[in-house]
Design an enzyme around this catalytic site. Sequence first.
Site, PDB file in Angstrom:
ATOM      1  N   TYR A  11      34.490  41.489  54.251  1.00 34.11           N
ATOM      2  CA  TYR A  11      35.871  41.506  54.774  1.00 34.11           C
ATOM      3  C   TYR A  11      36.224  42.860  55.411  1.00 34.11           C
ATOM      4  O   TYR A  11      36.577  42.925  56.590  1.00 34.11           O
ATOM      5  CB  TYR A  11      36.817  41.140  53.620  1.00 34.11           C
ATOM      6  N   GLY A  36      29.031  38.140  52.349  1.00 36.41           N
ATOM      7  CA  GLY A  36      29.112  38.423  53.780  1.00 36.41           C
ATOM      8  C   GLY A  36      28.723  37.214  54.620  1.00 36.41           C
ATOM      9  O   GLY A  36      28.038  36.306  54.154  1.00 36.41           O
ATOM     10  N   ALA A  77      28.821  46.453  47.643  1.00 38.67           N
ATOM     11  CA  ALA A  77      29.035  46.631  46.206  1.00 38.67           C
ATOM     12  C   ALA A  77      29.690  45.379  45.642  1.00 38.67           C
ATOM     13  O   ALA A  77      30.283  44.597  46.376  1.00 38.67           O
ATOM     14  CB  ALA A  77      29.957  47.831  45.945  1.00 38.67           C
ATOM     15  N   SER A 119      37.567  53.829  45.611  1.00 38.72           N
ATOM     16  CA  SER A 119      38.689  52.966  45.234  1.00 38.72           C
ATOM     17  C   SER A 119      39.730  53.733  44.454  1.00 38.72           C
ATOM     18  O   SER A 119      39.397  54.665  43.696  1.00 38.72           O
ATOM     19  CB  SER A 119      38.153  51.831  44.369  1.00 38.72           C
ATOM     20  N   TYR A 143      34.104  48.809  37.035  1.00 37.15           N
ATOM     21  CA  TYR A 143      34.156  48.862  38.499  1.00 37.15           C
ATOM     22  C   TYR A 143      34.587  50.248  38.971  1.00 37.15           C
ATOM     23  O   TYR A 143      33.918  50.893  39.784  1.00 37.15           O
ATOM     24  CB  TYR A 143      35.117  47.780  39.035  1.00 37.15           C
ATOM     25  N   LYS A 147      32.526  53.431  41.022  1.00 42.12           N
ATOM     26  CA  LYS A 147      32.983  54.063  42.270  1.00 42.12           C
ATOM     27  C   LYS A 147      33.092  55.582  42.099  1.00 42.12           C
ATOM     28  O   LYS A 147      32.747  56.339  43.009  1.00 42.12           O
ATOM     29  CB  LYS A 147      34.320  53.458  42.699  1.00 42.12           C
ATOM     30  N   ASN A 172      45.590  49.135  47.913  1.00 47.24           N
ATOM     31  CA  ASN A 172      45.526  47.655  47.945  1.00 47.24           C
ATOM     32  C   ASN A 172      45.403  47.154  49.381  1.00 47.24           C
ATOM     33  O   ASN A 172      46.377  47.170  50.135  1.00 47.24           O
ATOM     34  CB  ASN A 172      46.747  47.077  47.238  1.00 47.24           C
ATOM     35  N   ALA A 282      46.430  42.283  31.485  1.00 46.57           N
ATOM     36  CA  ALA A 282      45.802  43.400  30.765  1.00 46.57           C
ATOM     37  C   ALA A 282      45.205  44.404  31.744  1.00 46.57           C
ATOM     38  O   ALA A 282      44.572  44.020  32.725  1.00 46.57           O
ATOM     39  CB  ALA A 282      44.714  42.870  29.839  1.00 46.57           C
ATOM     40  N   GLY A 283      45.415  45.674  31.452  1.00 44.17           N
ATOM     41  CA  GLY A 283      44.773  46.726  32.243  1.00 44.17           C
ATOM     42  C   GLY A 283      45.495  47.103  33.526  1.00 44.17           C
ATOM     43  O   GLY A 283      45.026  47.966  34.268  1.00 44.17           O
TER      44      GLY A 283
HETATM   45  C1  WQD Z   1      48.286  43.573  42.744  1.00 41.91           C
HETATM   46  C2  WQD Z   1      49.505  43.420  41.860  1.00 41.91           C
HETATM   47  C3  WQD Z   1      49.041  42.350  39.758  1.00 41.91           C
HETATM   48  C4  WQD Z   1      48.044  38.404  41.249  1.00 41.91           C
HETATM   49  C5  WQD Z   1      42.660  45.571  42.467  1.00 41.91           C
HETATM   50  C6  WQD Z   1      41.630  46.522  41.970  1.00 41.91           C
HETATM   51  C7  WQD Z   1      41.553  47.706  42.863  1.00 41.91           C
HETATM   52  C8  WQD Z   1      41.321  47.292  44.300  1.00 41.91           C
HETATM   53  C9  WQD Z   1      42.357  46.316  44.717  1.00 41.91           C
HETATM   54  C10 WQD Z   1      39.008  47.154  44.914  1.00 41.91           C
HETATM   55  C11 WQD Z   1      49.248  43.725  40.384  1.00 41.91           C
HETATM   56  C12 WQD Z   1      49.965  41.520  40.588  1.00 41.91           C
HETATM   57  C13 WQD Z   1      48.384  39.731  41.133  1.00 41.91           C
HETATM   58  C14 WQD Z   1      49.009  37.414  40.885  1.00 41.91           C
HETATM   59  C15 WQD Z   1      50.557  39.162  40.324  1.00 41.91           C
HETATM   60  N1  WQD Z   1      40.069  46.631  44.470  1.00 41.91           N
HETATM   61  N2  WQD Z   1      49.608  40.106  40.673  1.00 41.91           N
HETATM   62  N3  WQD Z   1      50.238  37.848  40.454  1.00 41.91           N
HETATM   63  O1  WQD Z   1      44.889  44.946  40.486  1.00 41.91           O
HETATM   64  O2  WQD Z   1      46.340  46.324  42.046  1.00 41.91           O
HETATM   65  O3  WQD Z   1      43.932  46.222  42.404  1.00 41.91           O
HETATM   66  O4  WQD Z   1      42.386  45.230  43.810  1.00 41.91           O
HETATM   67  O5  WQD Z   1      38.789  48.337  45.104  1.00 41.91           O
HETATM   68  O6  WQD Z   1      40.526  48.497  42.428  1.00 41.91           O
HETATM   69  O7  WQD Z   1      41.990  46.933  40.662  1.00 41.91           O
HETATM   70  O8  WQD Z   1      45.240  44.236  42.908  1.00 41.91           O
HETATM   71  O9  WQD Z   1      45.849  42.238  44.146  1.00 41.91           O
HETATM   72  O10 WQD Z   1      44.922  41.989  41.796  1.00 41.91           O
HETATM   73  O11 WQD Z   1      47.210  42.891  42.105  1.00 41.91           O
HETATM   74  O12 WQD Z   1      51.681  39.484  39.917  1.00 41.91           O
HETATM   75  O13 WQD Z   1      48.794  36.197  40.958  1.00 41.91           O
HETATM   76  O14 WQD Z   1      49.888  42.029  41.888  1.00 41.91           O
HETATM   77  O15 WQD Z   1      49.380  42.288  38.414  1.00 41.91           O
HETATM   78  O16 WQD Z   1      50.384  44.332  39.875  1.00 41.91           O
HETATM   79  P1  WQD Z   1      45.159  45.445  41.830  1.00 41.91           P
HETATM   80  P2  WQD Z   1      45.727  42.757  42.756  1.00 41.91           P
END
Ligand code: WQD
Length: 320
Positions: A11, A36, A77, A119, A143, A147, A172, A282-283
């Site tokens: 992407y 890909g 990755a 990241s 993850y 990185k 994001n 979580a997290g």
């Molecule tokens: C964004 C926000 C969710 C889905 C991750 C990786 C990060 C990077 C980007 C690669 C959060 C909330 C999500 C849903 C929701 N990746 N959410 N409802 O977790 O910020 O980042 O992707 O490098 O390293 O950790 O991205 O898009 O999952 O979530 O409310 O159905 O949307 O809780 O607050 P995140 P995400």
Amino acid sequence: MSVLVTGGAGYIGSHVVRLLQERGEEVVVVDDLSNGRTQRVGDARVLQLDLATDAAHPALVSAFAEHGVEAVVHFAARKQVGESVQQPARYWSQNVGGTANLLQAMADGGVGKLVFSSSAATYGAPATDVVREDGPAEPINPYGQTKLVGEWMARAAGVAWGLRSASLRYFNVAGAGWDDLGDTAVMNLIPIVFEALDAGRAPVVFGGDYPTPDGSAIRDYVHVLDLAQAHLAALDHLAADERPHDVFNVGSGSGSSVLEVLAVVREVTGVDVEPEVRERRAGDPPRLVADVSRISETLGWSTTKDLRDIVDSAWRARKA
Ligand code: WQD
């Protein structure tokens, strides 16, 4: 210039490939094609290769020589946080092992410039409102750890044999620069919400009790085309600058809450579904927003597109 792009059929990688092609550079793509797609890379040469295997080193060294490669952009990755918690060894072997093989091949093949996909996950759950590159990096999942280790490996190669590298910490990423390069995975907020709307389900908000103005979590959304431009700026910087290693946040510098994203999705799609607010995931940190002063001052890069452009382009690509 001839540039080798690992993960170039993915992407984000395919956006960088297309921008390089538009600039007239020769591009060689290395991709294991697990996610890909070759149709994303136009007429770029594609070498199907898993960087974590023993075959990678000789194949890369000969590709460097055959195509006169001067720089590498390294995307390839695994990138799912949850999966990395379940299968940490796989992440160490793919992400760290793949990067180690690539760096050794670059050393042996005499390729001295690298742009590395890092990241914001390297920051973990930061205590500050905006995160700076010189602040603490304490990843909270395998993850993010892989990185951060990748950044260290690039830095160490700079000390050992003079590699010049820039590690870009993505926030994001969403949107599409071209309709045929949209994110086909349904792993992040915006694609997940689109999928729910198309299925007639209510989008889910993870957490409505965060210490944020509307109670939902805040992130820094960056358009994939802006992000791709940051890679070209980094390549130009490495061609001109003598510093061995730098880390840059790539974000907009401002945050949007999940509920704000949903409001924009409602505007763009015209679909008005009441979201369902559930428990926190979580997290998840409450807030993760980039300080972007280093990249703007050093590379002269900043975002040109806003959240509306991100959602709008992602929706158009999905519908195309
Ligand atoms: C964004 C926000 C969710 C889905 C991750 C990786 C990060 C990077 C980007 C690669 C959060 C909330 C999500 C849903 C929701 N990746 N959410 N409802 O977790 O910020 O980042 O992707 O490098 O390293 O950790 O991205 O898009 O999952 O979530 O409310 O159905 O949307 O809780 O607050 P995140 P995400």
